[in-house]
Design a protein around this motif. Structure first.
Motif, PDB file in Angstrom:
ATOM      1  N   ARG A  78      61.639  22.630  61.347  1.00  0.00           N
ATOM      2  CA  ARG A  78      62.052  22.613  62.747  1.00  0.00           C
ATOM      3  C   ARG A  78      60.856  22.940  63.638  1.00  0.00           C
ATOM      4  NH1 ARG A  78      67.085  21.858  63.536  1.00  0.00           N
ATOM      5  NH2 ARG A  78      66.964  22.540  65.698  1.00  0.00           N
ATOM      6  N   VAL A  79      60.628  22.064  64.610  1.00  0.00           N
ATOM      7  CA  VAL A  79      59.586  22.285  65.614  1.00  0.00           C
ATOM      8  C   VAL A  79      60.289  22.420  66.958  1.00  0.00           C
ATOM      9  CG1 VAL A  79      57.521  21.391  66.733  1.00  0.00           C
ATOM     10  CG2 VAL A  79      57.890  20.976  64.289  1.00  0.00           C
ATOM     11  N   VAL A  80      60.117  23.582  67.574  1.00  0.00           N
ATOM     12  CA  VAL A  80      60.831  23.896  68.810  1.00  0.00           C
ATOM     13  C   VAL A  80      59.817  24.146  69.923  1.00  0.00           C
ATOM     14  CG1 VAL A  80      62.454  25.460  69.932  1.00  0.00           C
ATOM     15  CG2 VAL A  80      62.737  24.883  67.503  1.00  0.00           C
ATOM     16  N   LEU A  81      60.074  23.611  71.099  1.00  0.00           N
ATOM     17  CA  LEU A  81      59.212  23.811  72.263  1.00  0.00           C
ATOM     18  C   LEU A  81      59.866  24.786  73.231  1.00  0.00           C
ATOM     19  CD1 LEU A  81      58.285  20.070  72.998  1.00  0.00           C
ATOM     20  CD2 LEU A  81      57.352  21.608  71.254  1.00  0.00           C
ATOM     21  N   ASP A  82      59.032  25.496  73.964  1.00  0.00           N
ATOM     22  CA  ASP A  82      59.527  26.433  74.977  1.00  0.00           C
ATOM     23  C   ASP A  82      58.713  26.230  76.257  1.00  0.00           C
ATOM     24  OD1 ASP A  82      60.375  28.492  76.578  1.00  0.00           O
ATOM     25  OD2 ASP A  82      60.069  30.080  75.090  1.00  0.00           O
ATOM     26  N   GLU A  83      59.305  25.505  77.194  1.00  0.00           N
ATOM     27  CA  GLU A  83      58.594  25.173  78.439  1.00  0.00           C
ATOM     28  C   GLU A  83      58.431  26.371  79.363  1.00  0.00           C
ATOM     29  OE1 GLU A  83      59.762  21.430  80.396  1.00  0.00           O
ATOM     30  OE2 GLU A  83      60.992  21.034  78.622  1.00  0.00           O
ATOM     31  N   THR A  84      59.109  27.460  79.083  1.00  0.00           N
ATOM     32  CA  THR A  84      58.956  28.644  79.941  1.00  0.00           C
ATOM     33  C   THR A  84      57.703  29.435  79.592  1.00  0.00           C
ATOM     34  OG1 THR A  84      60.222  30.138  78.496  1.00  0.00           O
ATOM     35  CG2 THR A  84      61.475  28.814  80.078  1.00  0.00           C
ATOM     36  N   ARG A  85      57.117  29.158  78.447  1.00  0.00           N
ATOM     37  CA  ARG A  85      55.882  29.849  78.040  1.00  0.00           C
ATOM     38  C   ARG A  85      54.719  28.877  78.195  1.00  0.00           C
ATOM     39  NH1 ARG A  85      56.957  32.453  72.249  1.00  0.00           N
ATOM     40  NH2 ARG A  85      54.849  33.265  72.656  1.00  0.00           N
ATOM     41  N   THR A  86      53.895  29.102  79.193  1.00  0.00           N
ATOM     42  CA  THR A  86      52.824  28.158  79.520  1.00  0.00           C
ATOM     43  C   THR A  86      51.451  28.798  79.352  1.00  0.00           C
ATOM     44  OG1 THR A  86      52.922  28.748  81.872  1.00  0.00           O
ATOM     45  CG2 THR A  86      54.295  26.890  81.136  1.00  0.00           C
ATOM     46  N   PHE A  87      50.467  27.945  79.132  1.00  0.00           N
ATOM     47  CA  PHE A  87      49.113  28.416  78.856  1.00  0.00           C
ATOM     48  C   PHE A  87      48.120  27.616  79.713  1.00  0.00           C
ATOM     49  CE2 PHE A  87      51.901  29.016  75.238  1.00  0.00           C
ATOM     50  CZ  PHE A  87      51.733  30.369  74.960  1.00  0.00           C
ATOM     51  N   ALA A 114      51.717  21.222  72.077  1.00  0.00           N
ATOM     52  CA  ALA A 114      52.572  20.526  73.045  1.00  0.00           C
ATOM     53  C   ALA A 114      52.120  20.820  74.470  1.00  0.00           C
ATOM     54  CB  ALA A 114      54.024  20.938  72.867  1.00  0.00           C
ATOM     55  N   PHE A 115      52.320  19.829  75.345  1.00  0.00           N
ATOM     56  CA  PHE A 115      51.933  19.935  76.749  1.00  0.00           C
ATOM     57  C   PHE A 115      53.002  19.313  77.633  1.00  0.00           C
ATOM     58  CE2 PHE A 115      47.950  20.515  74.643  1.00  0.00           C
ATOM     59  CZ  PHE A 115      47.150  21.251  75.500  1.00  0.00           C
ATOM     60  N   LYS A 116      53.029  19.780  78.884  1.00  0.00           N
ATOM     61  CA  LYS A 116      53.850  19.157  79.918  1.00  0.00           C
ATOM     62  C   LYS A 116      52.914  18.486  80.902  1.00  0.00           C
ATOM     63  CE  LYS A 116      57.439  20.208  83.340  1.00  0.00           C
ATOM     64  NZ  LYS A 116      58.285  21.299  83.907  1.00  0.00           N
ATOM     65  N   ASN A 117      53.034  17.167  81.036  1.00  0.00           N
ATOM     66  CA  ASN A 117      52.186  16.406  81.955  1.00  0.00           C
ATOM     67  C   ASN A 117      52.666  16.551  83.393  1.00  0.00           C
ATOM     68  OD1 ASN A 117      50.215  15.019  80.204  1.00  0.00           O
ATOM     69  ND2 ASN A 117      52.014  14.023  79.309  1.00  0.00           N
ATOM     70  N   THR A 118      51.822  16.122  84.312  1.00  0.00           N
ATOM     71  CA  THR A 118      52.168  16.245  85.729  1.00  0.00           C
ATOM     72  C   THR A 118      53.360  15.370  86.115  1.00  0.00           C
ATOM     73  OG1 THR A 118      50.521  14.552  86.293  1.00  0.00           O
ATOM     74  CG2 THR A 118      49.817  16.863  86.405  1.00  0.00           C
ATOM     75  N   ASP A 119      53.672  14.331  85.313  1.00  0.00           N
ATOM     76  CA  ASP A 119      54.832  13.477  85.605  1.00  0.00           C
ATOM     77  C   ASP A 119      56.102  14.020  84.951  1.00  0.00           C
ATOM     78  OD1 ASP A 119      54.461  12.925  82.935  1.00  0.00           O
ATOM     79  OD2 ASP A 119      54.163  10.766  83.186  1.00  0.00           O
ATOM     80  N   ALA A 167      47.637  18.385  82.491  1.00  0.00           N
ATOM     81  CA  ALA A 167      48.778  18.786  81.663  1.00  0.00           C
ATOM     82  C   ALA A 167      48.659  20.270  81.342  1.00  0.00           C
ATOM     83  CB  ALA A 167      48.818  17.966  80.384  1.00  0.00           C
ATOM     84  N   VAL A 168      49.788  20.943  81.247  1.00  0.00           N
ATOM     85  CA  VAL A 168      49.818  22.376  80.948  1.00  0.00           C
ATOM     86  C   VAL A 168      50.395  22.575  79.551  1.00  0.00           C
ATOM     87  CG1 VAL A 168      50.806  24.605  81.589  1.00  0.00           C
ATOM     88  CG2 VAL A 168      50.021  23.025  83.367  1.00  0.00           C
ATOM     89  N   ARG A 169      49.677  23.331  78.734  1.00  0.00           N
ATOM     90  CA  ARG A 169      50.184  23.583  77.382  1.00  0.00           C
ATOM     91  C   ARG A 169      51.422  24.465  77.438  1.00  0.00           C
ATOM     92  NH1 ARG A 169      49.404  27.164  72.922  1.00  0.00           N
ATOM     93  NH2 ARG A 169      47.774  28.380  74.002  1.00  0.00           N
ATOM     94  N   ILE A 170      52.397  24.101  76.624  1.00  0.00           N
ATOM     95  CA  ILE A 170      53.610  24.887  76.485  1.00  0.00           C
ATOM     96  C   ILE A 170      53.711  25.375  75.037  1.00  0.00           C
ATOM     97  CG2 ILE A 170      54.827  23.704  78.360  1.00  0.00           C
ATOM     98  CD1 ILE A 170      56.318  22.061  76.229  1.00  0.00           C
TER      99      ILE A 170
END
Length: 448
Positions: free
Chosen positions: A35-44, A400-405, A384-387
């Motif tokens: 299982r690979v889980v992302l957490d967008e509330t934790r950013t780097f 994992a990253f969240k892009n500006t779009d 992009a911001v790493r999550i």
């Protein structure tokens, strides 16, 4: 999910293949999934991007050996975010490195002469191949950031009297700071903005057969604090100053520089030829406001077979990003069939370029480094911001990253010896299940 963009590499003959979700190998029924889980509330960190270097050798090969059609193809495939892989960082030597056809600085003089006023400063050498290619790269990708690092000061500034060996003479600290100013200004006159510099490439390594210069941490601190940064301020230059620019195995060096010149330093640059990527985080914890950059890592014949070499770029690249780096920059953009050209007296080169330009046949080929970088650069875009990402087993490596779009970009690598079922939780209830072969890589961009 509205749209998934997926690229997969399964081995030397299946590199960076675009696939639909239906084309991925389905997970084995009844076998427990990783299982690979992302957490967008934790950013780097926020990304600047991925890239390589237009050394003198690389620029010569791409600008003079390739024909116009080949050059247009390779530049598009390298830098165009849509039709290519969208490289967005270039880190160039200031003057000759080991990968140059000759020894040169921007102020070369006959033995015994000096030029503290830099009256003979010139970037004419770069205007032949390097600057034209950089201008093309910026046209393909206007977000491109340019970094620069000297392998050596001009020989007349040094104790050795040569670009080989020696240290910077103290009486030339001011002239050397002005040397950086002139370089940045000259590039700006050519429409190219220098985003960041380091005072010295690999300051603890002094090669005996190509340009290099010893610069101890106390010297670098003084040079930055009392000469380089003041020269930038006087001339209205906003270019960032990154310290160190050497291997992970000596974190005490950047810690010393930051302790002594914290206000004048923007961040730390790292290489991968010794130590572990965790050193980046060690220094970042001590100075969390300072940027982390990875500015050089070359592949080469010391890891000759395809799988170990490809795997090394992946596992190390993921660790570099998980340890807070804003950039992931490999070495030569191009080398020839003999891993050159190299400076006279260098001997046999074992490094590998992002592309190979055969000087005899003029054939252009893309190396494993191109495809490995593609997995990152194509989906993780500038700003992009790493999550946070977490895998239930260590050998399924992830970043994992969240892009500006608002899209989510995930790079996965199976560093194990067997097939693994993977369940990737993207956002909310959105989940993707598939099977990963050993030493395979998958890049996924999810638009919502």
């Amino acid at each position: 999910m509205q749209e998934l963009t997926i690229y997969e590499s399964l081995g030397e003959r299946e590199l960076f293949i675009k696939k639909s979700p239906q084309e991925l190998t389905p997970a084995d029924i009844g076998v427990e999934a990783v299982r690979v889980v992302l957490d967008e509330t934790r950013t780097f960190q926020e990304m600047d991007g991925f890239g390589a270097s237009f050394t003198d050798s690389a620029a010569f090969l791409m600008n003079q050996i390739l024909n116009e059609e080949q050059q247009a193809e390779v530049m598009q495939r390298l830098f165009d975010p849509n039709e290519g892989i969208g490289l967005s960082v270039v880190r160039n030597p200031m003057g000759a490195s080991d990968y140059a056809r000759e020894m040169y600085s921007y102020d070369d003089l006959p033995q015994g002469e000096t030029d503290p006023a830099l009256n003979r400063f010139s970037i004419a050498h770069d205007e032949q191949d390097i600057i034209p290619l950089l201008r093309q790269a910026v046209k393909w990708n206007p977000e491109l950031k340019l970094m620069a690092s000297p392998w050596s000061a001009p020989g007349w500034m040094k104790t050795s009297g040569s670009m080989i060996g020696g240290e910077l003479k103290r009486e030339y600290y001011e002239a050397y700071a002005e040397y950086f100013v002139r370089y940045i200004q000259a590039y700006a006159e050519n429409g190219l903005q220098i985003y960041a510099v380091t005072p010295q490439n690999e300051p603890l390594f002094v090669p005996g057969h190509y340009p290099g210069m010893l610069m101890l941490p106390e010297v670098q601190s003084e040079f930055i604090k009392d000469f380089l940064k003041p020269a930038f301020r006087r001339n209205g230059i906003s270019t960032k100053i990154l310290c160190y620019d050497h291997n992970w195995d000596k974190p005490e060096y950047p810690l010393t520089v930051l302790n002594q010149a914290e206000e004048e330093v923007d961040g730390v640059a790292w290489h991968w030829y010794g130590g572990q990527a965790s050193a980046q985080s060690e220094v970042s914890r001590a100075f969390p406001a300072k940027e982390v950059h990875f500015t050089e890592g070359s592949g080469g014949e010391w890891i000759p077979a395809f799988e170990p070499a490809f795997s090394n770029v992946f596992r190390t690249g993921i660790e570099i990003l998980r340890n807070h780096s804003k950039s992931f920059v490999l070495w030569n953009m191009a080398l020839d069939e003999n891993n050159g050209p190299v400076v006279p007296g260098f001997g046999r080169s074992t490094c590998r370029g992002i592309v190979t330009v055969n000087q005899q046949t003029r054939e252009l080929t893309y190396t494993l480094d191109y495809y490995a970088l593609a997995h990152f650069s194509k989906i993780i875009r500038p700003k992009a911001v790493r999550i946070h990402s977490d895998s239930s087993v260590d050998h399924i490596r992830s970043v994992a990253f969240k892009n500006t779009d608002d899209s989510i970009a995930v790079v996965l690598f199976n560093d194990g010896e067997g097939v693994e079922n993977v369940s990737l939780r993207l956002r909310g209830e959105a989940e993707l299940s598939f099977s990963m072969a050993p030493k395979s890589a998958i890049s996924i961009k999810a638009a919502f």
